[in-house]
Design a protein around this motif. Structure first.
Motif, PDB file in Angstrom:
ATOM      1  N   UNK A   1      19.510  29.674  -3.126  1.00  0.00           N
ATOM      2  CA  UNK A   1      18.149  29.331  -2.700  1.00  0.00           C
ATOM      3  C   UNK A   1      17.062  30.088  -3.471  1.00  0.00           C
ATOM      4  N   UNK A   2      15.838  29.546  -3.375  1.00  0.00           N
ATOM      5  CA  UNK A   2      14.677  30.181  -4.000  1.00  0.00           C
ATOM      6  C   UNK A   2      13.430  29.896  -3.178  1.00  0.00           C
ATOM      7  N   UNK A   3      12.292  30.444  -3.630  1.00  0.00           N
ATOM      8  CA  UNK A   3      11.016  30.280  -2.927  1.00  0.00           C
ATOM      9  C   UNK A   3      10.054  29.453  -3.783  1.00  0.00           C
ATOM     10  N   UNK A   4       9.094  28.805  -3.128  1.00  0.00           N
ATOM     11  CA  UNK A   4       8.093  28.034  -3.879  1.00  0.00           C
ATOM     12  C   UNK A   4       7.342  27.093  -2.958  1.00  0.00           C
ATOM     13  N   UNK A   5       6.389  26.371  -3.539  1.00  0.00           N
ATOM     14  CA  UNK A   5       5.606  25.400  -2.755  1.00  0.00           C
ATOM     15  C   UNK A   5       5.125  24.278  -3.666  1.00  0.00           C
ATOM     16  N   UNK A   6       5.049  23.082  -3.083  1.00  0.00           N
ATOM     17  CA  UNK A   6       4.492  21.929  -3.800  1.00  0.00           C
ATOM     18  C   UNK A   6       3.615  21.144  -2.837  1.00  0.00           C
ATOM     19  N   UNK A   7       2.604  20.476  -3.374  1.00  0.00           N
ATOM     20  CA  UNK A   7       1.661  19.752  -2.504  1.00  0.00           C
ATOM     21  C   UNK A   7       1.316  18.400  -3.100  1.00  0.00           C
ATOM     22  N   UNK A   8       0.977  17.470  -2.198  1.00  0.00           N
ATOM     23  CA  UNK A   8       0.576  16.122  -2.610  1.00  0.00           C
ATOM     24  C   UNK A   8      -0.621  15.705  -1.743  1.00  0.00           C
ATOM     25  N   UNK A   9      -1.590  15.052  -2.354  1.00  0.00           N
ATOM     26  CA  UNK A   9      -2.724  14.538  -1.569  1.00  0.00           C
ATOM     27  C   UNK A   9      -2.601  13.028  -1.472  1.00  0.00           C
ATOM     28  N   UNK A  10      -2.586  12.545  -0.219  1.00  0.00           N
ATOM     29  CA  UNK A  10      -2.508  11.105   0.050  1.00  0.00           C
ATOM     30  C   UNK A  10      -3.861  10.635   0.587  1.00  0.00           C
ATOM     31  N   UNK A  11      -4.285   9.468   0.138  1.00  0.00           N
ATOM     32  CA  UNK A  11      -5.616   8.968   0.517  1.00  0.00           C
ATOM     33  C   UNK A  11      -5.515   7.520   0.994  1.00  0.00           C
ATOM     34  N   UNK A  12      -6.288   7.208   2.030  1.00  0.00           N
ATOM     35  CA  UNK A  12      -6.324   5.832   2.545  1.00  0.00           C
ATOM     36  C   UNK A  12      -6.996   4.914   1.523  1.00  0.00           C
ATOM     37  N   UNK A  13      -6.344   3.807   1.218  1.00  0.00           N
ATOM     38  CA  UNK A  13      -6.935   2.809   0.317  1.00  0.00           C
ATOM     39  C   UNK A  13      -6.729   1.440   0.922  1.00  0.00           C
ATOM     40  N   UNK A  14      -7.680   0.554   0.722  1.00  0.00           N
ATOM     41  CA  UNK A  14      -7.508  -0.829   1.183  1.00  0.00           C
ATOM     42  C   UNK A  14      -7.298  -1.711  -0.023  1.00  0.00           C
ATOM     43  N   UNK A  15      -6.095  -2.250  -0.133  1.00  0.00           N
ATOM     44  CA  UNK A  15      -5.778  -3.103  -1.276  1.00  0.00           C
ATOM     45  C   UNK A  15      -6.212  -4.528  -0.959  1.00  0.00           C
ATOM     46  N   UNK A  16      -6.963  -5.102  -1.880  1.00  0.00           N
ATOM     47  CA  UNK A  16      -7.468  -6.463  -1.674  1.00  0.00           C
ATOM     48  C   UNK A  16      -6.339  -7.478  -1.823  1.00  0.00           C
ATOM     49  N   UNK A  17      -6.576  -8.653  -1.294  1.00  0.00           N
ATOM     50  CA  UNK A  17      -5.618  -9.772  -1.413  1.00  0.00           C
ATOM     51  C   UNK A  17      -5.215  -9.945  -2.877  1.00  0.00           C
ATOM     52  N   UNK A  18      -3.939  -9.988  -3.144  1.00  0.00           N
ATOM     53  CA  UNK A  18      -3.473 -10.214  -4.518  1.00  0.00           C
ATOM     54  C   UNK A  18      -3.393  -8.956  -5.366  1.00  0.00           C
ATOM     55  N   UNK A  19      -3.974  -7.842  -4.868  1.00  0.00           N
ATOM     56  CA  UNK A  19      -3.923  -6.585  -5.638  1.00  0.00           C
ATOM     57  C   UNK A  19      -2.496  -6.037  -5.593  1.00  0.00           C
ATOM     58  N   UNK A  20      -1.974  -5.558  -6.737  1.00  0.00           N
ATOM     59  CA  UNK A  20      -0.585  -5.071  -6.733  1.00  0.00           C
ATOM     60  C   UNK A  20      -0.388  -3.888  -5.787  1.00  0.00           C
ATOM     61  N   UNK A  21       0.835  -3.741  -5.291  1.00  0.00           N
ATOM     62  CA  UNK A  21       1.178  -2.634  -4.386  1.00  0.00           C
ATOM     63  C   UNK A  21       0.893  -1.285  -5.038  1.00  0.00           C
TER      64      UNK A  21
END
Ligand code: UT7
Length: 325
Positions: free
Chosen positions: A160-180
């Motif tokens: 084992x080892x020590x450490x940290x990682x982070x991710x920022x998630x944001x709300x988005x509204x995808x329009x009709x037909x917009x790719x995933x």
């Protein structure tokens, strides 16, 4: 009809300065660099300094992710820290992170799912964003896991080892037909009948101490590849994708042989698998976001890529999350 999605705005990571090689460990533990590299694929691990706590590692990773996203703490309204090694039994490490980032707004809590914690936290943040409880979530995996080790037990202390990682998630509204984009599908599982195959022999309600890690390594190994691939297939099935669509597989980093075994069983070419266990060892909930940060920083993971995160650990808990970057 628009679709609400949690999209990735940024990632970041932090590793403590102190690097301990296998050869250094072999001076005090009955082991060898050769055994550790052959059986697990680890060369070195980072170990937090005295007085450096999980929330400190988490804050450093959070700041790196905010920089990467071009955001400030003001923009965040939810913090989830996945950890097995909080600074204190309570409050949650996440509220300490909130304080250290100078925030008085939003809400923060921890998730305890051991090595699967980050995948659980990403899935939880996605649900909060989709149901309107949060707009921008800071999701962190942070561990000072080496504090739980018995340094006389060679079957666990080299892993084992020590450490940290982070991710920022944001709300988005995808329009009709917009790719995933963003989080497309997730699958979480647990089975507490396996609790004593990987556990810590202490806690506030039992011994009143923090305790040490115990693991029936070969038993955990035996379950790992099957559970990992099942949950990856479940996630792909929900989304209508196949293994061939994946650009990157970012697994929990416990053992190179487990990662290779899961990759081979899925039929993934090794060059699509992100592996950092050699330089980070097993950092529990931090391992997936640490590996992600490495692959984003070196330019492998790019906008538009299809990325599968996966983890399995104590509980047992296991899970996977499919993200269009
Ligand atoms: O993150 C949560 C999930 N965790 C995992 O996925 C870990 C899963 N398990 C594993 O990765 C592997 O089982 C280990 C890396 C923990 C162990 O590897 P293994 O190939 O399963 O070895 P083993 O436990 O069967 O031990 C083989 C031998 C034993 O000696 P004998 O009985 O064959 O003489 C052990 O005593 O290796 C010995 N050994 C060591 N030798 C040198 C065990 N640990 C060490 C060591 N150095 N550190």
């Amino acid at each position: 009809m628009t679709r609400v999605r949690s999209i990735v705005r940024g990632v970041g990571s932090y590793l403590p300065q102190n690097v301990v090689t296998n050869a250094e460990l072999a001076k005090t533990v009955d082991t060898s660099d050769e055994w550790i590299q052959q059986r697990v694929g680890i060369k070195e691990r980072h170990i937090a300094a005295e007085g450096e706590f999980t929330s400190d590692l988490a804050v450093a990773a959070a700041k790196a992710a905010l920089d990467n996203a071009g955001l400030t703490p003001e923009d965040i309204d939810l913090i989830i820290v996945a950890t097995t090694t909080p600074d204190y039994t309570f409050p949650a490490a996440a509220t300490l992170v909130q304080m250290k980032l100078g925030m008085h707004h939003g809400f923060a809590f921890d998730i305890q799912a051991v090595c699967s914690g980050f995948v659980y936290a990403v899935t939880t943040a996605d649900s909060y964003i989709k149901n309107g409880l949060a707009k921008r979530a800071l999701v962190i995996g942070a561990e000072t896991f080496t504090r739980l080790l018995d340094w006389t037990d060679r079957t666990t202390c080299v892993l084992f080892g020590d450490g940290a990682g982070a991710m920022i998630l944001e709300r988005a509204e995808l329009a009709e037909g917009e790719p995933e984009r963003g989080i497309i599908a997730s699958a979480l599982r647990s089975d507490g009948h396996h609790w004593d195959k990987l556990y810590v022999d202490g806690g506030p309600s039992s011994t009143g101490t923090a305790g040490h890690v115990h693991m029936q390594g070969p038993e955990v190994f035996r379950h790992a590849v099957g559970k990992i691939t099942d949950v990856v297939y479940a996630t792909l099935e929900q989304s209508g994708h196949t293994v061939a669509d994946l650009d990157w597989f970012v697994p929990h980093q416990a053992n190179k042989r487990i990662i290779d075994g899961a990759g081979a069983k899925l039929g993934l070419p090794p060059e699509k698998v992100v592996t950092t266990v050699d330089i980070h060892a097993n950092t529990s909930a931090a391992s997936v976001p640490l590996a992600l940060s490495v692959a984003v920083a070196d330019g492998r993971i790019k906008a538009g890529d299809l990325v599968m995160l996966e983890a399995m650990g104590g509980g047992f808990t296991w899970g996977a999350s499919l993200i269009r970057w």
